[in-house]
Enzyme design. Sequence first.
Site, short mmCIF file in Angstrom:
data_model
loop_
_atom_site.label_atom_id
_atom_site.label_comp_id
_atom_site.label_asym_id
_atom_site.label_seq_id
_atom_site.Cartn_x
_atom_site.Cartn_y
_atom_site.Cartn_z
CB SER A 257 29.80 32.16 71.84
OG SER A 257 30.48 32.87 70.85
CE1 TYR B 298 24.27 34.30 70.09
CE2 TYR B 298 26.44 35.21 69.67
CZ TYR B 298 25.61 34.12 69.83
OH TYR B 298 26.13 32.85 69.77
CE LYS C 228 24.86 31.96 73.01
NZ LYS C 228 24.01 30.79 73.25
C1 WQD Z 1 33.98 35.12 60.25
C2 WQD Z 1 34.96 36.01 59.52
C3 WQD Z 1 34.15 38.20 59.03
C4 WQD Z 1 31.03 37.09 56.21
C5 WQD Z 1 29.99 35.25 64.88
C6 WQD Z 1 29.63 35.37 66.32
C7 WQD Z 1 29.86 34.11 67.04
C8 WQD Z 1 29.13 33.02 66.36
C9 WQD Z 1 29.38 32.93 64.92
C10 WQD Z 1 26.80 32.40 66.60
C11 WQD Z 1 34.99 37.44 60.04
C12 WQD Z 1 34.42 37.44 57.77
C13 WQD Z 1 32.08 37.05 57.12
C14 WQD Z 1 31.27 37.67 54.93
C15 WQD Z 1 33.56 38.05 55.54
N1 WQD Z 1 27.97 32.72 66.95
N2 WQD Z 1 33.32 37.51 56.80
N3 WQD Z 1 32.53 38.11 54.65
O1 WQD Z 1 31.98 36.97 63.34
O2 WQD Z 1 33.63 35.13 63.80
O3 WQD Z 1 31.37 35.00 64.75
O4 WQD Z 1 29.24 34.20 64.33
O5 WQD Z 1 26.01 32.07 66.03
O6 WQD Z 1 29.44 34.24 68.33
O7 WQD Z 1 30.36 36.40 66.91
O8 WQD Z 1 31.68 34.66 62.31
O9 WQD Z 1 31.19 33.77 60.07
O10 WQD Z 1 30.29 36.05 60.72
O11 WQD Z 1 32.72 35.77 60.31
O12 WQD Z 1 34.66 38.46 55.22
O13 WQD Z 1 30.36 37.75 54.10
O14 WQD Z 1 34.55 36.09 58.16
O15 WQD Z 1 34.52 39.53 58.89
O16 WQD Z 1 36.31 37.90 59.98
P1 WQD Z 1 32.24 35.56 63.55
P2 WQD Z 1 31.38 35.03 60.81
#
Ligand code: WQD
Length: 344
Positions: free
Chosen positions: A127, A152, A156
Amino acid sequence: MKGRILVTGGTGFIGSHTTVELQNAGYEVIIIDNLSNSNREVLDGIEKISGVRPAFVEGDCTDIATLRSLFETYPGIRGIINFAASKAVGESVQKPILYYRNNLNILLNLLDLMPEFGVKGFVFSSSCTVYGEPDQNPITEDAPTKKATSPYGATKQICEDIIADVIKSGSPIKAILLRYFNPIGAHPSAEIGELPNGVPQNLVPYITQTAMGIRKELSVFGNDYNTPDGSCIRDFINIVDLARAHVAALDRMLEDKSDKALEVFNIGTGEGLSVLQLIDAFERANGLKLPYKIVGRREGDIEQIWADPKRANEVLGWHAQVGIDDTMRSAWRWQQRLRERGIM
Ligand code: WQD
């Protein structure tokens, strides 16, 4: 037939899409999954798309006896793609032992058995989280990794180190680490997609569930970041594109296209999109209005990160192909299919 491949976690989101692409490319797939975060019906979807039902073992990869008996039942497995893992960042903070136990034991068991059963190639789902907050974007594979902000993420990093150490020790295997950016969307047929448990933590499932009326509104976590529109920036990679990267990685190892035993590739588009831009793409592609509000930052979020995918482009011959509008349409079609099936 290009040979037998074991896909652990093959009924999950990335595993199911990868199984389809492997079968389309002529590989024979054996899936092992404990169905802790997926279900058997996924096999029907895979079969509908590719015309082939993969062999399926319901079992837990933390149990080495289960894995040993799988290798005995299906001799001649040439490669493994290891998706089986616990993957919720927030849950890992609450249940670190579960995360270290699952993710490390699964990897150790597989690496332990590979030489015994003559398995040559190993693809590991890593990741972009290993980079932490980048000093500059786009980020290359040579950028330093930074201390993980969650158990998590730590698993990785530790798994990447374990694989490197095992190869250094002389184990007769090859491995490719794929560092995924943010996988989103669904198969264009809407036969398979992402099915999060409970309230989605990731952005796109939250968007599609909000558009469906399952959630009242999307909360955008922060618009005061140092980015053009103030929201966080990610590299959103289409799930089918991501799946195809695994086929390229396996081909490379099994066809001896490289003499390196261990390689690392970023799997992303090379373009950063902000959370607000992604919402806009969803609305534009589907002709919908999405209710959302800006709220405070989410703890632990990285401000901005996107991939330099040049190495994967040049060495693997892999490129992201599907545009963001098609991806957002596929995500919405999948959500609609879930409603048609009465799932949510
Ligand atoms: C993306 C952006 C949130 C939800 C994580 C892990 C990564 C991966 C995927 C595994 C961020 C914003 C999110 C919401 C929002 N692995 N957001 N409102 O955090 O980049 O990655 O998940 O499964 O290893 O670190 O992904 O989709 O959670 O968030 O504004 O309701 O969307 O703050 O900026 P992230 P995400």
